[in-house]
Write an enzyme that holds these catalytic residues in place. Structure first.
Site, PDB file in Angstrom:
ATOM      1  N   GLU A 168       0.799  -1.240   0.000  1.00 14.85           N
ATOM      2  CA  GLU A 168       0.000   0.000   0.000  1.00 14.85           C
ATOM      3  C   GLU A 168       0.828   1.285   0.000  1.00 14.85           C
ATOM      4  OE1 GLU A 168      -2.909  -0.418   3.142  1.00 14.85           O
ATOM      5  OE2 GLU A 168      -3.592  -2.344   2.384  1.00 14.85           O
ATOM      6  N   ASN A 209       2.129  -5.279  -2.931  1.00  6.58           N
ATOM      7  CA  ASN A 209       0.728  -5.663  -2.667  1.00  6.58           C
ATOM      8  C   ASN A 209      -0.123  -4.422  -2.361  1.00  6.58           C
ATOM      9  OD1 ASN A 209      -1.373  -7.563  -2.037  1.00  6.58           O
ATOM     10  ND2 ASN A 209      -0.921  -7.325   0.142  1.00  6.58           N
ATOM     11  N   HIS A 245     -10.289  -6.511  -2.195  1.00  7.09           N
ATOM     12  CA  HIS A 245     -11.329  -6.308  -1.180  1.00  7.09           C
ATOM     13  C   HIS A 245     -12.520  -5.644  -1.875  1.00  7.09           C
ATOM     14  CE1 HIS A 245      -8.965  -7.656   2.172  1.00  7.09           C
ATOM     15  NE2 HIS A 245      -7.975  -6.863   1.826  1.00  7.09           N
ATOM     16  N   GLU A 275      -6.048 -11.130  -1.201  1.00  5.41           N
ATOM     17  CA  GLU A 275      -6.877 -10.932   0.007  1.00  5.41           C
ATOM     18  C   GLU A 275      -8.361 -10.829  -0.340  1.00  5.41           C
ATOM     19  OE1 GLU A 275      -5.452  -7.655   2.386  1.00  5.41           O
ATOM     20  OE2 GLU A 275      -3.361  -8.119   1.983  1.00  5.41           O
ATOM     21  N   ASP A 277     -12.196 -10.643  -0.673  1.00  2.19           N
ATOM     22  CA  ASP A 277     -13.476 -10.831   0.006  1.00  2.19           C
ATOM     23  C   ASP A 277     -14.483  -9.914  -0.682  1.00  2.19           C
ATOM     24  OD1 ASP A 277     -12.600  -8.415   1.214  1.00  2.19           O
ATOM     25  OD2 ASP A 277     -12.228  -9.366   3.163  1.00  2.19           O
TER      26      ASP A 277
HETATM   27  C1  XIL Z   1      -6.304  -6.734   8.756  1.00  2.14           C
HETATM   28  C2  XIL Z   1      -6.566  -7.945   9.667  1.00  2.14           C
HETATM   29  O1  XIL Z   1      -7.477  -8.799   9.036  1.00  2.14           O
HETATM   30  C3  XIL Z   1      -7.119  -7.476  11.002  1.00  2.14           C
HETATM   31  O2  XIL Z   1      -7.218  -8.572  11.893  1.00  2.14           O
HETATM   32  C4  XIL Z   1      -6.218  -6.411  11.592  1.00  2.14           C
HETATM   33  O3  XIL Z   1      -6.795  -5.912  12.775  1.00  2.14           O
HETATM   34  C5  XIL Z   1      -6.019  -5.271  10.609  1.00  2.14           C
HETATM   35  O4  XIL Z   1      -5.506  -5.785   9.404  1.00  2.14           O
HETATM   36  N1  XIL Z   1      -5.200  -5.238   3.986  1.00  2.14           N
HETATM   37  C6  XIL Z   1      -4.138  -5.956   4.465  1.00  2.14           C
HETATM   38  C7  XIL Z   1      -4.305  -6.779   5.686  1.00  2.14           C
HETATM   39  O5  XIL Z   1      -3.106  -6.037   3.786  1.00  2.14           O
HETATM   40  O6  XIL Z   1      -3.122  -6.897   6.427  1.00  2.14           O
HETATM   41  C8  XIL Z   1      -5.414  -6.260   6.570  1.00  2.14           C
HETATM   42  O7  XIL Z   1      -5.622  -7.197   7.622  1.00  2.14           O
HETATM   43  C9  XIL Z   1      -6.667  -6.050   5.760  1.00  2.14           C
HETATM   44  C10 XIL Z   1      -6.444  -5.044   4.676  1.00  2.14           C
END
Ligand code: XIL
Length: 358
Positions: A168, A209, A245, A275, A277
């Site tokens: 990021e 990422n 996401h 990641e 969802d």
């Molecule tokens: C999130 C975790 O799922 C949580 O448990 C934590 O509190 C905060 O981070 N992008 C990312 C992840 O790269 O590391 C994040 O994970 C979600 C967003």
């Protein structure tokens, strides 16, 4: 006479049937699509397509819930520690590293034929207080970061094949994000992080990422240029992670996603969906779940069609434990298994797509 005719007809039928059978098996094997049992899990279906399917793993849940561990091992090939390898966890004090949770996850992965995706060496979130509240010069910060990366990647040398090195670093406008690292070290921190990770494990595949970089937009354009620039400078970068996401209101255009993957392929870079969802507004209903299933299916479909899309991982697998409700109040139900660990339409959509041979 009758007996002879019967024997010839029967013999022909047998030869034809066996030939057809042999042909089908040969075709299946040659196309890399041998038949699998009805209840084959995601990982077997994906493996047949040379795709690694994965999930992040919450350490607390992992330790507490045997049913969670059972589904994890059955369905997935990649395990991404959700928090265990983040800076604040793995180096909670300047001279103390805590590898206990990461090691436990790695042991589980080894025992179950899975691989670990290291997450994440450099991010602007989840940093320890001793770091963010310290008063460090650029040179001191470089030393801290170099030592951190060398120590963590070195600890897992040759056992973690894929790392998120930088997360990021670009904002939605396509500019370098204004972070602790940019302010503290300057823009070169990105190249340095990749260099140091490579020094600690020359075999590991190293990723950049980010989120909202799936389609074609200012952010994905900037990431493309950043990767091209790093390559020109001979910085060891191997791929881009698309976090994915998504929500019922944010769905990347599949054509754009394909073109984005293609242009990264032209640079010789891998793409990983890291990641995924798809959050829904609560309460959900059958219509929203069907729409969600379609989104999962389309993203998987686009990944399968791209030569360089190597893995497809989700940020968790069950709605029982997901970061979404905490971080996006009013939203939830983002994953392929429900809160009772039952497969949702999204799970069935993934299976159905993976079952197709082409
Ligand atoms: C999130 C975790 O799922 C949580 O448990 C934590 O509190 C905060 O981070 N992008 C990312 C992840 O790269 O590391 C994040 O994970 C979600 C967003």
């Amino acid at each position: 006479m009758m007996g002879l005719a019967y024997r010839i007809t029967y013999g022909r039928w047998l030869v034809l049937t066996l030939t057809a059978l042999a042909f089908t098996v040969l075709l299946a094997v040659c196309t890399g699509c041998p038949p699998l049992p009805e209840d084959a899990p995601l990982r077997d279906l994906a493996q047949r397509k040379k795709l690694l399917i994965g999930t992040s793993v919450d350490e607390t849940v992992f330790n507490a819930d045997p049913q969670y561990r059972e589904i994890l091992a059955r369905e997935f090939m990649i395990l991404t520690p959700e928090n265990a390898m983040k800076f604040e966890r793995i180096q909670p004090e300047p001279s103390r590293y805590d590898f206990s949770q990461g090691d436990a996850l790695l042991a589980f992965a080894d025992a179950n034929g899975m691989t670990v995706h290291g997450h994440t060496l450099l991010w602007h979130r989840q940093l320890p207080g001793w770091l963010t509240q310290g008063d460090f010069s650029p040179e001191q910060l470089k030393t801290i970061l170099r030592t951190h990366i060398h120590t963590v990647v070195g600890h897992y040398n040759a056992r973690i094949a894929l790392w998120d090195v930088v997360s990021e670093a670009i904002d939605d406008e396509g500019q370098l994000r204004d972070t602790f690292w940019l302010r503290g070290i300057g823009p070169d921190y990105i190249a340095l992080a990749f260099q140091w990770a490579h020094e600690a494990d020359p075999q590991a595949r190293l990723l950049y990422n980010d989120y909202a970089n799936e389609g074609l937009n200012k952010k994905s354009d900037a990431i493309y240029r950043l990767m091209r620039d790093l390559q020109r400078r001979k910085v060891p970068v191997h791929g881009v992670g698309l976090q994915m996401h998504l929500s019922s209101e944010y769905i990347p255009d599949t054509e754009e996603l394909a073109r984005n993957m293609q242009r990264l392929d032209e640079l010789g870079l891998e793409v990983h969906i890291t990641e995924m969802d798809v959050r829904l507004r609560e309460p959900t209903g059958p219509e929203a779940l069907a729409k969600q299933a379609k989104i999962y299916r389309n993203m998987l479909d686009t990944c399968l069609a791209a030569d360089n899309c190597r893995s497809f991982a989700m940020w968790g697998f069950t709605d029982r434990y997901s970061w979404i409700p905490d971080f996006f109040p009013g939203w939830g139900a983002a994953l392929p298994f429900d809160e009772q660990f039952l497969p949702k339409p999204a799970y069935r959509a993934l299976v159905e797509r993976l079952r197709r041979c082409f």
